[in-house]
Design a protein around this motif. Structure first.
Motif, PDB file in Angstrom:
ATOM      1  N   MET A   1       0.842  -1.192   0.000  1.00 54.11           N
ATOM      2  CA  MET A   1       0.000   0.000   0.000  1.00 54.11           C
ATOM      3  C   MET A   1       0.884   1.251   0.000  1.00 54.11           C
ATOM      4  O   MET A   1       1.816   1.361   0.786  1.00 54.11           O
ATOM      5  N   THR A   2       0.630   2.185  -0.932  1.00 53.55           N
ATOM      6  CA  THR A   2       1.424   3.412  -0.959  1.00 53.55           C
ATOM      7  C   THR A   2       0.977   4.320   0.174  1.00 53.55           C
ATOM      8  O   THR A   2      -0.085   4.132   0.761  1.00 53.55           O
ATOM      9  N   ARG A   3       1.817   5.350   0.450  1.00 56.88           N
ATOM     10  CA  ARG A   3       1.501   6.261   1.551  1.00 56.88           C
ATOM     11  C   ARG A   3       0.206   7.029   1.261  1.00 56.88           C
ATOM     12  O   ARG A   3      -0.657   7.167   2.123  1.00 56.88           O
ATOM     13  N   ASP A   4       0.047   7.481  -0.006  1.00 58.00           N
ATOM     14  CA  ASP A   4      -1.145   8.260  -0.367  1.00 58.00           C
ATOM     15  C   ASP A   4      -2.419   7.448  -0.204  1.00 58.00           C
ATOM     16  O   ASP A   4      -3.418   7.925   0.328  1.00 58.00           O
ATOM     17  N   SER A   5      -2.355   6.183  -0.678  1.00 58.70           N
ATOM     18  CA  SER A   5      -3.564   5.349  -0.558  1.00 58.70           C
ATOM     19  C   SER A   5      -3.828   5.019   0.913  1.00 58.70           C
ATOM     20  O   SER A   5      -4.977   4.899   1.330  1.00 58.70           O
ATOM     21  N   GLY A   6      -2.740   4.896   1.702  1.00 59.43           N
ATOM     22  CA  GLY A   6      -2.899   4.636   3.146  1.00 59.43           C
ATOM     23  C   GLY A   6      -3.593   5.789   3.837  1.00 59.43           C
ATOM     24  O   GLY A   6      -4.516   5.584   4.623  1.00 59.43           O
ATOM     25  N   VAL A   7      -3.169   7.020   3.514  1.00 55.93           N
ATOM     26  CA  VAL A   7      -3.805   8.211   4.097  1.00 55.93           C
ATOM     27  C   VAL A   7      -5.265   8.271   3.676  1.00 55.93           C
ATOM     28  O   VAL A   7      -6.161   8.478   4.504  1.00 55.93           O
ATOM     29  N   GLY A   8      -5.482   8.083   2.376  1.00 55.52           N
ATOM     30  CA  GLY A   8      -6.851   8.150   1.847  1.00 55.52           C
ATOM     31  C   GLY A   8      -7.757   7.146   2.514  1.00 55.52           C
ATOM     32  O   GLY A   8      -8.894   7.466   2.890  1.00 55.52           O
ATOM     33  N   GLU A   9      -7.232   5.940   2.684  1.00 52.38           N
ATOM     34  CA  GLU A   9      -8.020   4.866   3.310  1.00 52.38           C
ATOM     35  C   GLU A   9      -8.380   5.233   4.751  1.00 52.38           C
ATOM     36  O   GLU A   9      -9.530   5.059   5.183  1.00 52.38           O
ATOM     37  N   ALA A  10      -7.396   5.744   5.481  1.00 54.63           N
ATOM     38  CA  ALA A  10      -7.618   6.103   6.889  1.00 54.63           C
ATOM     39  C   ALA A  10      -8.653   7.224   7.010  1.00 54.63           C
ATOM     40  O   ALA A  10      -9.559   7.170   7.850  1.00 54.63           O
ATOM     41  N   LEU A  11      -8.516   8.251   6.155  1.00 57.41           N
ATOM     42  CA  LEU A  11      -9.447   9.384   6.216  1.00 57.41           C
ATOM     43  C   LEU A  11     -10.859   8.956   5.827  1.00 57.41           C
ATOM     44  O   LEU A  11     -11.832   9.407   6.413  1.00 57.41           O
ATOM     45  N   LYS A  12     -10.935   8.046   4.839  1.00 63.31           N
ATOM     46  CA  LYS A  12     -12.249   7.561   4.394  1.00 63.31           C
ATOM     47  C   LYS A  12     -12.929   6.789   5.524  1.00 63.31           C
ATOM     48  O   LYS A  12     -14.119   6.971   5.779  1.00 63.31           O
ATOM     49  N   ARG A  13     -12.158   5.963   6.214  1.00 59.88           N
ATOM     50  CA  ARG A  13     -12.719   5.178   7.324  1.00 59.88           C
ATOM     51  C   ARG A  13     -13.231   6.120   8.429  1.00 59.88           C
ATOM     52  O   ARG A  13     -14.301   5.927   8.963  1.00 59.88           O
ATOM     53  N   GLY A  14     -12.440   7.164   8.707  1.00 60.02           N
ATOM     54  CA  GLY A  14     -12.852   8.137   9.718  1.00 60.02           C
ATOM     55  C   GLY A  14     -14.151   8.822   9.354  1.00 60.02           C
ATOM     56  O   GLY A  14     -15.031   9.024  10.209  1.00 60.02           O
ATOM     57  N   THR A  15     -14.306   9.160   8.067  1.00 54.66           N
ATOM     58  CA  THR A  15     -15.525   9.840   7.610  1.00 54.66           C
ATOM     59  C   THR A  15     -16.735   8.921   7.728  1.00 54.66           C
ATOM     60  O   THR A  15     -17.816   9.364   8.138  1.00 54.66           O
ATOM     61  N   VAL A  16     -16.537   7.647   7.387  1.00 55.42           N
ATOM     62  CA  VAL A  16     -17.652   6.685   7.489  1.00 55.42           C
ATOM     63  C   VAL A  16     -18.096   6.544   8.945  1.00 55.42           C
ATOM     64  O   VAL A  16     -19.303   6.584   9.250  1.00 55.42           O
TER      65      VAL A  16
END
Lengths: 203, 70
Positions: free
Chosen positions: B1-16
């Motif tokens: 997993m790249t750093r950008d996709s990792g950040v995106g994934e984490a932020l998306k989970r937080g929003t959900v």
């Protein structure tokens, strides 16, 4: 690998191990602190339920501003999201974006405090401590005031972390300042999750 | 997993998680003002919200894993 290189690696790993355990100790201490604070708020909320189930029951007064209570819950919930984003961004090394989210959290914290101030200003007219709802009013001001104080300390902690970050004092993965203040902020939100229904909703 | 996709994934989970918490708060509010629902139901919703925050935002689930790592 030369002997000095091996010694350097060994020294480095020992140092990392020590730093890691310092971080662990710090976080463990924070969790203990949060647990003790949790007991304190549990005792305060227990008083609310004791009054509710006593005879005659201490009901929620109609004068309580339901809209403002919901708005306060919403503000704190949004601030939890910004705090979460701050921690996640920090973890991935996006320090500038993380600091913006922390600033937003501070701003929302101030908005929450202003809301509590408005609630109290209204309450002193419509829900005086010595009035007909004296028992509820005493608990209401005690619990919301105590919680607001925790929000204020959370804001101060985040401002300290931001100041340290701007000076570059939080560099490195071993630093847990941002993680610590964010955890504290979430704790303040968890407490409100129980205060809100106990004071504003149940009757 | 790249750093950008990792950040995106984490932020998306937080929003959900945030949206779930917001929905639960709205449900809680309406049942609260209806006053026909019992205290147990409303406080259960509060417990569910608290568990969500502690599990996903405070990472309580990672505590034991961290100590195992150390």
């Amino acid at each position: 690998m030369t002997a000095s290189g091996a010694a350097g690696l060994s020294g480095s790993s020992v140092r990392m191990s020590r730093i890691y355990s310092e971080k662990q100790r710090g976080l463990f201490g924070l969790w203990l602190f949060l647990a003790s604070e949790g007991f304190l708020f549990t005792a305060l909320l227990a008083a609310r339920f004791y009054f509710l189930f006593s005879s005659p029951p201490v009901k929620r007064p109609d004068e309580l501003n339901q809209g403002l209570g919901l708005a306060l819950a919403a503000v704190l919930l949004v601030s939890s999201l910004t705090a979460f984003r701050a921690e996640a961004l920090w973890r991935f090394g996006e320090q500038k974006r993380s600091q913006i989210q922390l600033l937003l959290t501070v701003l929302l914290g101030f908005i929450f405090l202003v809301g509590v101030g408005i609630e109290w200003a209204e309450g002193f007219h419509e829900l005086p401590i010595g009035g007909k709802h004296a028992s509820f009013a005493s608990l209401f001001y005690m619990i919301t005031g105590f919680h607001a104080f925790h929000v204020l300390t959370g804001i101060i902690a985040i401002i300290f972390a931001l100041r340290m970050a701007s000076k570059g004092q939080l560099a490195g993965s071993e630093n847990w300042a941002v993680e610590g203040v964010v955890k504290y902020w979430h704790f303040v939100d968890v407490v409100w999750v129980f205060i809100y229904p106990a004071l504003y909703l149940i009757n | 997993m790249t750093r950008d996709s990792g950040v995106g994934e984490a932020l998306k989970r937080g929003t959900v998680i945030f949206l779930v918490l917001a929905l639960l708060t709205i449900v809680e509010f309406f049942f609260g003002i209806m006053e026909s629902w019992n205290i147990g139901f409303i406080m259960t919703l509060a417990v569910v919200k608290a568990v969500f925050i502690m599990w996903y935002f405070m990472h309580v689930g990672q505590l034991s894993r961290r100590y195992e790592e150390s």
